[in-house]
Design a protein around this motif. Sequence first.
Motif, PDB file in Angstrom:
ATOM      1  N   HIS A 155      -4.119 -50.551 -33.705  1.00  0.00           N
ATOM      2  CA  HIS A 155      -4.703 -49.304 -33.218  1.00  0.00           C
ATOM      3  C   HIS A 155      -6.136 -49.533 -32.722  1.00  0.00           C
ATOM      4  O   HIS A 155      -6.784 -50.531 -33.071  1.00  0.00           O
ATOM      5  N   CYS A 157      -8.606 -46.884 -33.017  1.00  0.00           N
ATOM      6  CA  CYS A 157      -9.270 -45.645 -33.425  1.00  0.00           C
ATOM      7  C   CYS A 157     -10.779 -45.792 -33.215  1.00  0.00           C
ATOM      8  O   CYS A 157     -11.373 -46.812 -33.596  1.00  0.00           O
ATOM      9  N   CYS A 160     -13.140 -46.649 -36.254  1.00  0.00           N
ATOM     10  CA  CYS A 160     -12.734 -47.733 -37.149  1.00  0.00           C
ATOM     11  C   CYS A 160     -13.014 -49.090 -36.525  1.00  0.00           C
ATOM     12  O   CYS A 160     -12.888 -49.277 -35.312  1.00  0.00           O
ATOM     13  N   TYR A 242       1.573 -44.370 -41.178  1.00  0.00           N
ATOM     14  CA  TYR A 242       1.351 -43.587 -39.967  1.00  0.00           C
ATOM     15  C   TYR A 242       2.646 -42.853 -39.616  1.00  0.00           C
ATOM     16  O   TYR A 242       3.741 -43.417 -39.763  1.00  0.00           O
ATOM     17  N   GLN A 268      -6.134 -37.527 -40.508  1.00  0.00           N
ATOM     18  CA  GLN A 268      -7.516 -37.517 -39.997  1.00  0.00           C
ATOM     19  C   GLN A 268      -8.025 -36.180 -39.461  1.00  0.00           C
ATOM     20  O   GLN A 268      -9.184 -35.853 -39.645  1.00  0.00           O
ATOM     21  N   MET A 278     -10.537 -39.313 -31.289  1.00  0.00           N
ATOM     22  CA  MET A 278     -10.422 -40.388 -32.282  1.00  0.00           C
ATOM     23  C   MET A 278      -9.449 -41.481 -31.856  1.00  0.00           C
ATOM     24  O   MET A 278      -9.335 -42.511 -32.520  1.00  0.00           O
ATOM     25  N   HIS A 279      -8.700 -41.245 -30.777  1.00  0.00           N
ATOM     26  CA  HIS A 279      -7.611 -42.126 -30.346  1.00  0.00           C
ATOM     27  C   HIS A 279      -6.507 -42.167 -31.398  1.00  0.00           C
ATOM     28  O   HIS A 279      -5.947 -43.232 -31.692  1.00  0.00           O
ATOM     29  N   ARG A 280      -6.204 -40.984 -31.931  1.00  0.00           N
ATOM     30  CA  ARG A 280      -5.113 -40.839 -32.894  1.00  0.00           C
ATOM     31  C   ARG A 280      -3.975 -40.069 -32.239  1.00  0.00           C
ATOM     32  O   ARG A 280      -4.186 -39.371 -31.238  1.00  0.00           O
TER      33      ARG A 280
END
Length: 448
Positions: A155, A157, A160, A242, A268, A278-280
Amino acid sequence: MKKAQHSESQAARVGFVSLGCPKNLVDSERILTQLRAEGYEISATYAAADLVVINTCGFIDAAVEESLQAIGEALEENGKVIVTGCLGVHETEIREAHPAVLAVTGPHEYAAVMSAVHQFAPPPHDPFSSLVPPQGIKLTPRHYAYLKISEGCNHSCTFCIIPSLRGALVSRPAGEVMREAEALAAAGVRELLVVSQDTSAYGLDLKYRSDFWGGGLLKSRLPELADALGSLGIWIRLHYVYPYPSVDELIPLMAEGRILPYLDLPLQHGSERMLRSMHRPAAAERMLERITQWRKLCPELTLRSTFIVGFPGESEADFEILLDFLRSADLDRVGCFSYSPVDGAAANALPDQVPEPVKQERMARFMALQAEISRRRLAAKVGREMLVLVDEVEESRVLARSAADAPEIDGNVIVAGGWDLDPGDFIRVRITHAGEHDLFAQPVEVEE
């Protein structure tokens, strides 16, 4: 404090400090196992050690500070320190703060750690002459253990830096994982906690290829691995899952009692705008639908998650959406963090950073709401019987956990004392009352 002196015939002693998450703990166990296999003794004090190994965490600023403080303390008390772990990728920062460290290695660089130990405290005798328990050296109580199934993460994110610390996803073949799990079960472990950076992605890098186990082939993919682990007859608990589509395949295994009905989902946020930043995965509404379906299939399912408040650009409207999501999801266990800039994270460059007082105020509101939800969900368990696993036996009470409680992060089932019990025993109890985080119970019977 004077450091102990040893003759050449005596085994060298290594002090060990393990910081950070369960993945780090597994790394520490692997290093300790190798140390014991080579005849080193493990020292419980700085004074008695010939050198000290510190497995550091470098995920957030507070963890970096804790790691640097631990290094400084070990240098002051012992003088010979080897540093490994996530903070080890920032060797310059470590050496600027503590130039006297002997060596610095990064995360899961087991061979490099052992090479440094050999250099500064040579092995006492032939590695094959030592006896090590088949389960290796564990830092957890003997009745539960962490089982790491992969390293790294694919990922990106924005909050992170784990991929830069631990690299891309590298999964262990399923047969290797199962052989370790079998050894742990044979050694008396009653609960395995499956961990990785991204448990649901397990096997993706291997293209889910099959591996030999149990006289047949086992696919290196989470649902198949979970099913195989469930055959060991012990508790299997999944962390850091996830919510990929494949997670739907785990719910029937939980409903059947094959693995514990427990999912640790790092969600999150509840605002799709924030999740995109957040790129989630940004599908909060779909997530609520899936949670509803999971609970229909497995009413005993416990859901835990973590959330970030005060992420750059989070408006009051975004935060209210998060609170609405929390109300709708009705999660059993929740952790909350106010956003903290991490050196090297992409989110540091985002506009509209949220002031610290606003972060703290939002976190307080978030936790107050979750406390109400948790209290209500725990109160609904009063009067029920359940199986719990004993963690600690005190004079007047027993600290245990149900299927809904992971060690150290969730609550306890506090059982009235008076029974002859040991850690690792299963006992059936009846819940008498509930608090905000813990349940209280009376014993019904002990499971053999």
